[in-house]
Scaffold this motif. Structure first.
Motif, mmCIF file in Angstrom:
data_model
loop_
_atom_site.group_PDB
_atom_site.id
_atom_site.type_symbol
_atom_site.label_atom_id
_atom_site.label_comp_id
_atom_site.label_asym_id
_atom_site.label_seq_id
_atom_site.Cartn_x
_atom_site.Cartn_y
_atom_site.Cartn_z
ATOM 1 N N UNK A 76 -9.035 -30.451 -0.594
ATOM 2 C CA UNK A 76 -8.085 -31.015 -1.556
ATOM 3 C C UNK A 76 -6.652 -30.870 -1.062
ATOM 4 N N UNK A 77 -5.824 -31.903 -1.369
ATOM 5 C CA UNK A 77 -4.401 -31.800 -1.068
ATOM 6 C C UNK A 77 -3.728 -30.759 -1.952
ATOM 7 N N UNK A 78 -4.396 -30.398 -3.051
ATOM 8 C CA UNK A 78 -3.840 -29.408 -3.983
ATOM 9 C C UNK A 78 -4.351 -28.009 -3.686
ATOM 10 N N UNK A 79 -4.647 -27.732 -2.412
ATOM 11 C CA UNK A 79 -5.276 -26.467 -2.058
ATOM 12 C C UNK A 79 -4.434 -25.251 -2.436
ATOM 13 N N UNK A 80 -3.107 -25.381 -2.432
ATOM 14 C CA UNK A 80 -2.274 -24.221 -2.746
ATOM 15 C C UNK A 80 -2.433 -23.790 -4.200
ATOM 16 N N UNK A 81 -2.531 -24.764 -5.110
ATOM 17 C CA UNK A 81 -2.724 -24.414 -6.521
ATOM 18 C C UNK A 81 -4.196 -24.210 -6.840
ATOM 19 N N UNK A 82 -5.074 -24.817 -6.066
ATOM 20 C CA UNK A 82 -6.510 -24.685 -6.295
ATOM 21 C C UNK A 82 -7.039 -23.330 -5.844
#
Length: 247
Positions: A76-82
């Motif tokens: 996911x491109x949202x790996x930092x928040x995921x």
């Protein structure tokens, strides 16, 4: 490796021989063991998120033609928040995505000092021989060794923040050849992980996440010294990149 390092006896050489000869069992073949290892990593404070894995064709499950980091990047491109240390979420990911690798996001609770494998082995040999507290350490069959440390967080002075592409800057290349400091905005694969190529290629623990994270500056001198020695003997000063430099 020489029997004497930094004026010390052959004890370090014996440690290095033990590390080289220590080959853990095939982690990927044991799903229960894989889940337990990932849960242990999350329990130690490594924030995890699913990543791509080796696949036929382009070498990466993302199916991107010419993927620059096959099987080494988040899904996911949202790996930092995921990314999370939540046990229930990690269990769901592992069971729903049995082939997935996992990354750990750096710069929140921990950083990673990423060095060429031979330099890392020499530095680890020296650090253990000197009785320095060394935290979790992983090695990759792409030729890198990863030293997990406490994070420096966000220094008040931005000049003190060393990004993970440290070894790409001309002004620091001579001083810190081959060293990457993964901090905020970066990640590394967490063991057990598989890499493209032979089935046994991957990332594995040399020292597991049960070891406490040390302050990064307690390791830095030994790592930079070993990297400088390695750069002086490495016939290829620009090896293939094992880990992405910016995301």
């Amino acid at each position: 490796m020489s029997a004497t390092f930094g004026g010390r006896s052959g004890r370090q050489g014996r440690i290095s021989q033990w590390l080289r000869g220590r080959r853990p069992k095939d982690e990927a073949a044991d799903d229960g063991g894989r889940e337990a290892m990932l849960l242990a990593a999350a329990g130690a404070g490594l924030s995890l998120a699913p990543a791509a894995y080796p696949a036929p064709g382009y070498g990466c499950s993302c199916d991107r033609v010419g993927c620059p980091t096959p099987a080494r990047h988040p899904v996911s491109f949202a790996w930092q928040t995921q990314s999370t240390t939540d046990r229930a979420q990690v269990e769901r990911w592992v069971r729903e995505q049995p082939e997935a690798n996992f990354i750990t996001a750096t710069g929140m609770t921990h950083d990673v000092l990423d060095v060429p494998l031979e330099a890392g082995r020499a530095a680890l040999d020296r650090l253990l021989g000197e009785g320095v507290e060394v935290g979790p350490v992983a090695e990759s069959d792409d030729g890198r060794m990863l030293f997990f440390t406490l994070t420096r967080g966000t220094p008040e002075d931005e000049d003190e923040w060393w990004p993970c592409e440290l070894d790409c800057h001309p002004e620091t290349m001579d001083e810190h050849p081959g060293l990457r400091w993964h901090c905020r905005g970066s990640y590394v694969l967490v063991p057990p992980a598989r890499l493209p190529g032979a089935p046994t290629r991957g990332v594995r623990w040399v020292r597991g996440p049960e070891h406490a994270f040390p302050e990064p500056l307690t390791l830095l001198e030994s790592l930079t010294d070993a990297c400088a020695r390695h750069a002086g003997t490495d016939p290829d000063p620009h090896p293939a990149t094992a880990w992405p430099s910016r995301h």
